[in-house]
Design a protein around this motif. Structure first.
Motif, PDB file in Angstrom:
ATOM      1  N   THR A  46       0.819  -1.207   0.000  1.00 21.56           N
ATOM      2  CA  THR A  46       0.000   0.000   0.000  1.00 21.56           C
ATOM      3  C   THR A  46       0.855   1.260   0.000  1.00 21.56           C
ATOM      4  OG1 THR A  46      -0.117  -0.104   2.425  1.00 21.56           O
ATOM      5  CG2 THR A  46      -1.922  -1.119   1.179  1.00 21.56           C
ATOM      6  N   ASN A  47       2.150   1.120   0.260  1.00 20.43           N
ATOM      7  CA  ASN A  47       3.076   2.255   0.246  1.00 20.43           C
ATOM      8  C   ASN A  47       3.637   2.403  -1.164  1.00 20.43           C
ATOM      9  OD1 ASN A  47       5.245   4.060   0.528  1.00 20.43           O
ATOM     10  ND2 ASN A  47       5.713   3.345   2.605  1.00 20.43           N
ATOM     11  N   SER A  48       3.185   3.408  -1.884  1.00 18.38           N
ATOM     12  CA  SER A  48       3.573   3.576  -3.291  1.00 18.38           C
ATOM     13  C   SER A  48       5.046   3.928  -3.468  1.00 18.38           C
ATOM     14  CB  SER A  48       2.704   4.661  -3.946  1.00 18.38           C
ATOM     15  OG  SER A  48       2.880   5.907  -3.273  1.00 18.38           O
ATOM     16  N   ARG A  49       5.725   4.328  -2.404  1.00 18.87           N
ATOM     17  CA  ARG A  49       7.142   4.693  -2.519  1.00 18.87           C
ATOM     18  C   ARG A  49       8.073   3.488  -2.389  1.00 18.87           C
ATOM     19  NH1 ARG A  49       4.683   8.448   0.607  1.00 18.87           N
ATOM     20  NH2 ARG A  49       5.367   7.434   2.525  1.00 18.87           N
ATOM     21  N   VAL A  50       7.497   2.336  -2.073  1.00 18.13           N
ATOM     22  CA  VAL A  50       8.312   1.129  -1.882  1.00 18.13           C
ATOM     23  C   VAL A  50       8.307   0.296  -3.153  1.00 18.13           C
ATOM     24  CG1 VAL A  50       8.467  -1.061  -0.630  1.00 18.13           C
ATOM     25  CG2 VAL A  50       8.003   1.061   0.611  1.00 18.13           C
ATOM     26  N   ARG A  51       9.488  -0.141  -3.556  1.00 15.75           N
ATOM     27  CA  ARG A  51       9.640  -1.012  -4.727  1.00 15.75           C
ATOM     28  C   ARG A  51      10.365  -2.285  -4.291  1.00 15.75           C
ATOM     29  NH1 ARG A  51      13.544  -1.850  -8.672  1.00 15.75           N
ATOM     30  NH2 ARG A  51      14.888  -0.274  -7.694  1.00 15.75           N
ATOM     31  N   GLY A 102      12.755   2.715  -0.749  1.00 15.98           N
ATOM     32  CA  GLY A 102      11.691   3.111   0.156  1.00 15.98           C
ATOM     33  C   GLY A 102      11.772   2.411   1.495  1.00 15.98           C
ATOM     34  N   THR A 103      10.863   2.772   2.379  1.00 21.70           N
ATOM     35  CA  THR A 103      10.798   2.206   3.729  1.00 21.70           C
ATOM     36  C   THR A 103       9.352   1.859   4.062  1.00 21.70           C
ATOM     37  OG1 THR A 103      12.694   3.496   4.488  1.00 21.70           O
ATOM     38  CG2 THR A 103      11.220   2.641   6.182  1.00 21.70           C
ATOM     39  N   LEU A 104       9.142   0.651   4.542  1.00 24.09           N
ATOM     40  CA  LEU A 104       7.826   0.231   5.014  1.00 24.09           C
ATOM     41  C   LEU A 104       7.687   0.615   6.476  1.00 24.09           C
ATOM     42  CD1 LEU A 104       7.774  -3.300   3.359  1.00 24.09           C
ATOM     43  CD2 LEU A 104       6.160  -1.456   2.844  1.00 24.09           C
ATOM     44  N   SER A 105       6.626   1.357   6.789  1.00 26.66           N
ATOM     45  CA  SER A 105       6.431   1.859   8.138  1.00 26.66           C
ATOM     46  C   SER A 105       5.169   1.257   8.754  1.00 26.66           C
ATOM     47  CB  SER A 105       6.331   3.383   8.121  1.00 26.66           C
ATOM     48  OG  SER A 105       7.522   3.951   7.606  1.00 26.66           O
ATOM     49  N   GLN A 106       5.005   1.497  10.054  1.00 27.81           N
ATOM     50  CA  GLN A 106       3.898   0.915  10.796  1.00 27.81           C
ATOM     51  C   GLN A 106       2.564   1.208  10.106  1.00 27.81           C
ATOM     52  OE1 GLN A 106       3.666   2.141  14.874  1.00 27.81           O
ATOM     53  NE2 GLN A 106       2.219   0.519  15.426  1.00 27.81           N
ATOM     54  N   GLY A 107       1.771   0.153   9.932  1.00 26.32           N
ATOM     55  CA  GLY A 107       0.473   0.264   9.297  1.00 26.32           C
ATOM     56  C   GLY A 107       0.470  -0.011   7.813  1.00 26.32           C
ATOM     57  N   ASP A 108       1.636   0.068   7.153  1.00 26.80           N
ATOM     58  CA  ASP A 108       1.696  -0.309   5.740  1.00 26.80           C
ATOM     59  C   ASP A 108       1.327  -1.785   5.597  1.00 26.80           C
ATOM     60  OD1 ASP A 108       2.514   2.208   5.012  1.00 26.80           O
ATOM     61  OD2 ASP A 108       4.639   1.696   4.850  1.00 26.80           O
ATOM     62  N   VAL A 109       0.665  -2.103   4.488  1.00 21.69           N
ATOM     63  CA  VAL A 109       0.229  -3.481   4.251  1.00 21.69           C
ATOM     64  C   VAL A 109       0.945  -4.031   3.023  1.00 21.69           C
ATOM     65  CG1 VAL A 109      -1.722  -4.991   3.730  1.00 21.69           C
ATOM     66  CG2 VAL A 109      -2.022  -3.062   5.296  1.00 21.69           C
ATOM     67  N   VAL A 110       1.555  -5.196   3.184  1.00 18.12           N
ATOM     68  CA  VAL A 110       2.232  -5.907   2.101  1.00 18.12           C
ATOM     69  C   VAL A 110       1.399  -7.137   1.755  1.00 18.12           C
ATOM     70  CG1 VAL A 110       4.306  -7.168   1.433  1.00 18.12           C
ATOM     71  CG2 VAL A 110       4.503  -5.090   2.832  1.00 18.12           C
ATOM     72  N   THR A 111       1.138  -7.336   0.472  1.00 17.15           N
ATOM     73  CA  THR A 111       0.358  -8.493   0.025  1.00 17.15           C
ATOM     74  C   THR A 111       1.249  -9.415  -0.795  1.00 17.15           C
ATOM     75  OG1 THR A 111      -1.701  -7.233  -0.023  1.00 17.15           O
ATOM     76  CG2 THR A 111      -1.645  -9.280  -1.283  1.00 17.15           C
ATOM     77  N   ILE A 112       1.321 -10.659  -0.383  1.00 17.51           N
ATOM     78  CA  ILE A 112       2.036 -11.707  -1.126  1.00 17.51           C
ATOM     79  C   ILE A 112       0.977 -12.596  -1.757  1.00 17.51           C
ATOM     80  CG2 ILE A 112       3.669 -13.620  -0.963  1.00 17.51           C
ATOM     81  CD1 ILE A 112       4.538 -12.224   1.773  1.00 17.51           C
ATOM     82  N   THR A 113       1.000 -12.698  -3.087  1.00 18.45           N
ATOM     83  CA  THR A 113      -0.013 -13.461  -3.810  1.00 18.45           C
ATOM     84  C   THR A 113       0.624 -14.719  -4.392  1.00 18.45           C
ATOM     85  OG1 THR A 113      -1.186 -11.427  -4.366  1.00 18.45           O
ATOM     86  CG2 THR A 113      -1.757 -13.396  -5.626  1.00 18.45           C
ATOM     87  N   TYR A 114       0.118 -15.848  -3.987  1.00 18.00           N
ATOM     88  CA  TYR A 114       0.591 -17.152  -4.453  1.00 18.00           C
ATOM     89  C   TYR A 114      -0.373 -17.618  -5.550  1.00 18.00           C
ATOM     90  CZ  TYR A 114       2.916 -17.160   0.149  1.00 18.00           C
ATOM     91  OH  TYR A 114       3.655 -16.838   1.266  1.00 18.00           O
ATOM     92  N   GLY A 115       0.127 -17.741  -6.774  1.00 16.99           N
ATOM     93  CA  GLY A 115      -0.752 -18.080  -7.883  1.00 16.99           C
ATOM     94  C   GLY A 115      -1.490 -16.867  -8.399  1.00 16.99           C
ATOM     95  N   ASP A 116      -0.783 -15.738  -8.556  1.00 14.19           N
ATOM     96  CA  ASP A 116      -1.374 -14.498  -9.051  1.00 14.19           C
ATOM     97  C   ASP A 116      -1.869 -14.711 -10.484  1.00 14.19           C
ATOM     98  OD1 ASP A 116      -1.975 -11.924  -9.883  1.00 14.19           O
ATOM     99  OD2 ASP A 116      -0.257 -11.027  -8.865  1.00 14.19           O
ATOM    100  N   GLN A 117      -3.163 -14.503 -10.717  1.00 12.45           N
ATOM    101  CA  GLN A 117      -3.768 -14.779 -12.026  1.00 12.45           C
ATOM    102  C   GLN A 117      -3.938 -13.536 -12.895  1.00 12.45           C
ATOM    103  OE1 GLN A 117      -7.376 -16.681 -10.591  1.00 12.45           O
ATOM    104  NE2 GLN A 117      -6.489 -18.734 -10.862  1.00 12.45           N
TER     105      GLN A 117
END
Length: 456
Positions: free
Chosen positions: A180-185, A214-229
């Motif tokens: 959700t943090n657009s500055r993180v790659r 970038g830096t991931l900070s408290q409250g940022d959400v990271v999504t890992i998708t297994y089998g992204d379609q």
């Protein structure tokens, strides 16, 4: 970085059942707290050596068990490392550095109870052997994840998902990561990993998503998708075996110089698929006219409990039609008996004749003949190198395999006190005198030259 990943990923291996992240309330008695604080100082001053190793290992054992019985999660290899340090093996010094790493992780958990954040998974259920998509979302805790840190996307060595890949979005088993943090790659790579979430005895290339900027900070959400379609992939191939707690382990490093810490696993449920066969279970020896239970178990092509519509059954005895049975689900129990002495072979077929199966032979003889009881004294769950909960282990033994007795024999080197208490409780909860006996036990585990493994 690869050397750091190899070492720490091996050290911090999770159990397959879910745990809370940390204990953020007093959990140590005053005396133990004082000794733990002194241990923290000592480890920072001097690495573990042959002079202080045993004392440190014993104190660490007290510490992590107090943590466990108060609701904290214990990375499974912590207890194994302590056991190796306390062993009589001449190579025990090879484990001193690993003991320091275990102590280091528990120092971090003790002093930063809210730093790890929260990992959640799509719970399912998913269907064994089919294609699908699973998502894990990680909400960053109080500690930032800086450039160079990242997520090691491990996999249990027994969980036969399809071969994960991050290079072709249109191909099967594609894994992706977003934030959700657009500055993180992120950039994807691999790192070697061994242990239960790697190659077990050898290393295995493991997917790594590294924070490239970038830096991931408290409250940022990271999504890992297994089998992204989204790119045309059919998804991820699910394991062939059902489980109430299929693990998708993730390890987190806060920076390029930080070790990886295990995130407590968010379990995923895998169910069986449609019916492909049937198996029957009955006592091997009964007396004439003695009532007994016949179990009919519908199963899929992988021998899991079948799901979906289950047909009614016709049971034949020595080739002649015997009983018509109304199905009550994947497992149907029939109370019956056989009057005449002899050996009987039962067969099963669905009402339409499409599904067929067999029952074990039944010998009908007089009461003074010996009986045969079936059981298993060696089996694991996610408390050691297996998969699933201890409760599901007992349910499988009693209901699916129709055993008369069983021992849930987890390796002693992977058990903490809270887990041992659960195994003891399950023995009481699942034992039913005259029907099913659960024996309390464990697997004594040392190197072959010192006696090997034995079920106790």
């Amino acid at each position: 970085m690869s050397q750091r990943f190899t070492l720490t990923a091996f050290l911090f291996i999770l159990l397959c059942a879910p745990y809370v992240y940390a204990v953020d309330e007093p959990y140590l008695p005053q005396d133990l707290r004082s000794r733990v604080e002194q241990l923290k100082l000592d480890v920072n001053r001097q690495p573990t050596n042959s002079t202080n190793a045993s004392a440190r290992a014993n104190l660490t054992w007290e510490w992590i068990n107090a943590y466990a019985v108060n609701g904290g999660y214990i990375p499974v290899n912590s207890t194994q490392i302590i056991a190796q340090v306390l062993s009589e093996d001449k190579n025990r010094s090879n484990w001193f550095g690993e003991l320091d790493a275990v102590i280091g992780e528990f120092i971090f958990l003790d002093e930063n109870p809210n730093a790890l954040g929260v990992l959640q998974a799509t719970p399912g259920p998913f269907t064994a052997g089919e294609m699908g998509t699973i998502r894990q979302t990680y909400t960053v805790g109080e500690k930032d994840i800086q450039t160079g840190g990242g997520f090691l996307i491990a996999r249990h060595f027994m969980a036969n998902f399809g071969p994960w890949q991050t290079s072709d979005p249109a191909a099967d088993h594609y894994l992706s990561i977003s934030s959700t943090n657009s500055r993180v790659r992120f950039v994807s790579a691999t790192a070697p990993m061994r242990g239960m979430h790697g190659g077990f005895r050898n290393t295995r290339a493991t997917v790594l998503f590294e924070v490239a900027s970038g830096t991931l900070s408290q409250g940022d959400v990271v999504t890992i998708t297994y089998g992204d379609q989204q790119g045309g992939s059919r998804g991820l191939s699910m394991p062939s075996f059902a489980s109430d707690a299929m693990p998708l382990p993730v390890y987190l490093a806060f920076s390029d110089k930080a070790p990886f810490y295990s995130l407590p696993i968010a379990p995923v449920q895998i169910n069986g698929s449609g019916i492909d066969g049937v198996a029957g279970f009955a006592p091997s020896v009964v007396a004439p006219s003695e009532p007994f239970t016949l179990s009919l178990r519908a199963q899929d092509r992988f021998f899991n409990r079948a799901t979906g519509d289950i047909p009614d059954w016709q049971v034949s005895k020595n080739g002649e039609a015997w009983i018509d049975v109304d199905s009550t689900g994947a497992i149907t129990l029939v109370e019956t008996g056989i009057d005449e002495p002899g050996t009987y072979f039962l067969t099963i077929q669905s009402a339409d004749g499409r599904i067929t199966g067999e029952v074990n032979p039944i010998v009908v003889t007089q009461n003074d003949q010996p009986r045969i009881f079936w059981g298993d004294t060696h089996g694991h769950s996610g408390f050691a190198e297996g998969i699933g909960t201890p409760e599901r282990f007992m349910q499988w033994a009693r209901d699916d395999a129709r055993l008369d007795y069983v021992t849930h024999s987890e390796h002693d080197i992977w058990l903490d006190d809270s887990e041992w208490a659960i195994l003891k409780e399950n023995v009481q909860n699942y034992t039913e005198e005259g029907e099913f006996i659960a024996y309390l036990g464990y697997e004594w585990s040392v190197n072959t030259k010192h006696g090997g493994h034995h079920n106790v």
